[in-house]
Design an enzyme around this catalytic site. Structure first.
Site, PDB file in Angstrom:
ATOM      1  N   HIS A  91     -16.348  24.488 -18.280  1.00 18.16           N
ATOM      2  CA  HIS A  91     -15.302  24.476 -19.026  1.00 18.16           C
ATOM      3  C   HIS A  91     -14.765  23.130 -19.444  1.00 18.16           C
ATOM      4  CE1 HIS A  91     -14.515  28.821 -20.106  1.00 18.16           C
ATOM      5  NE2 HIS A  91     -14.776  28.943 -18.821  1.00 18.16           N
ATOM      6  N   GLU A 101     -13.069  22.013 -21.853  1.00 15.11           N
ATOM      7  CA  GLU A 101     -11.676  21.936 -22.468  1.00 15.11           C
ATOM      8  C   GLU A 101     -10.433  22.141 -21.398  1.00 15.11           C
ATOM      9  OE1 GLU A 101     -12.486  26.265 -22.044  1.00 15.11           O
ATOM     10  OE2 GLU A 101     -13.620  24.309 -22.377  1.00 15.11           O
ATOM     11  N   CYS A 128     -19.065  28.971 -21.918  1.00 14.79           N
ATOM     12  CA  CYS A 128     -19.165  30.113 -21.064  1.00 14.79           C
ATOM     13  C   CYS A 128     -19.279  31.249 -21.802  1.00 14.79           C
ATOM     14  CB  CYS A 128     -17.691  30.012 -20.541  1.00 14.79           C
ATOM     15  SG  CYS A 128     -17.531  31.184 -19.082  1.00 14.79           S
TER      16      CYS A 128
END
Length: 233
Positions: A206, A208, A88
């Site tokens: 994302h 994660e 990002c």
């Protein structure tokens, strides 16, 4: 070799702890925070530039972070073949730093977008994608950004395609790429690209945030496990 990860922390980063948690608590590997004012990468084998709003997104997203002292070390690390992943805002910083081609524009809707999306894996032969199962038509991860509209000249887009540098594209759950699944207006539905050497990945979604079963989605693990697999085998 057991890899060590370094997560760069800029003023305004807000996904640094998410990345740290995934590497340390879920995957069980060494990880350290790297403050933006430092030059030392602390012997990390993998550098993560996390999401967030570095320096408040003043001027342009990533434009100020690109000049943080640590970025000189990150650029040198990447140019020598070191593994770097920008997520990002981290992707935006990689573009500003010239480690990846292209720029980010405001989302075509001019609205902040925050939702789960599907990604088609366009290149499975990278150090970031080698653990994604061949039968997995699309992985599910969230996006959360206001300036994720990837833009590049026709020449750059052709070069990305010719060199198989487009890694992820926005798609449906079956991996079918179509404009209707594009959350931000990115050209060619681009969600993630690598450099020519294949050691630097930038992606807007994302991974994660999709690694813990408690959250009901774990597809993001494939990306981090791919890096670990590459370094340990």
């Amino acid at each position: 070799m057991k890899p060590k990860f370094g997560v760069v922390v800029f003023p305004g980063s807000n996904c640094d702890h998410d990345a740290y948690y995934v590497i340390k608590k879920i995957l069980g590997h060494d990880v350290t925070f790297l403050w933006h004012k430092e030059n030392n990468l602390d012997n990390a084998n993998v550098i993560i530039l996390p999401g967030g709003f570095s320096y408040g997104d003043y001027l342009r997203t990533g434009a100020i972070a690109r000049f943080s002292p640590i970025m000189n070390s990150v650029i040198n690390f990447a140019n020598k073949g070191g593994i770097v992943i920008g997520i990002c805002n981290g992707f935006q910083i990689l573009l500003e730093a010239g480690l990846l081609p292209g720029v980010m524009l405001r989302n075509i809707s001019l609205q902040f977008v925050c939702k789960d999306v599907y990604l088609s894996t366009e290149n499975r032969d990278t150090l970031f994608t080698n653990e994604i199962p061949s039968e997995k038509k699309a992985i599910k991860v969230p996006v959360a950004h206001g300036e994720g509209n990837y833009f590049a000249t026709e020449d750059v887009l052709k070069e990305l395609q010719d060199n198989n540098q487009i890694v992820f594209r926005y798609s449906d759950s079956n991996g079918i790429v179509s404009e209707e699944f594009n959350p931000n207006g990115s050209l060619l539905n681009i969600a993630g690209i690598i450099n020519k050497k294949g050691n630097v990945l930038g992606m807007m979604p994302h991974p994660e945030r999709a690694c813990d079963s408690v959250l009901g989605k774990t597809d993001g693990q494939y990306i981090f496990k791919s890096i670990i697999n590459y370094l340990t085998n």
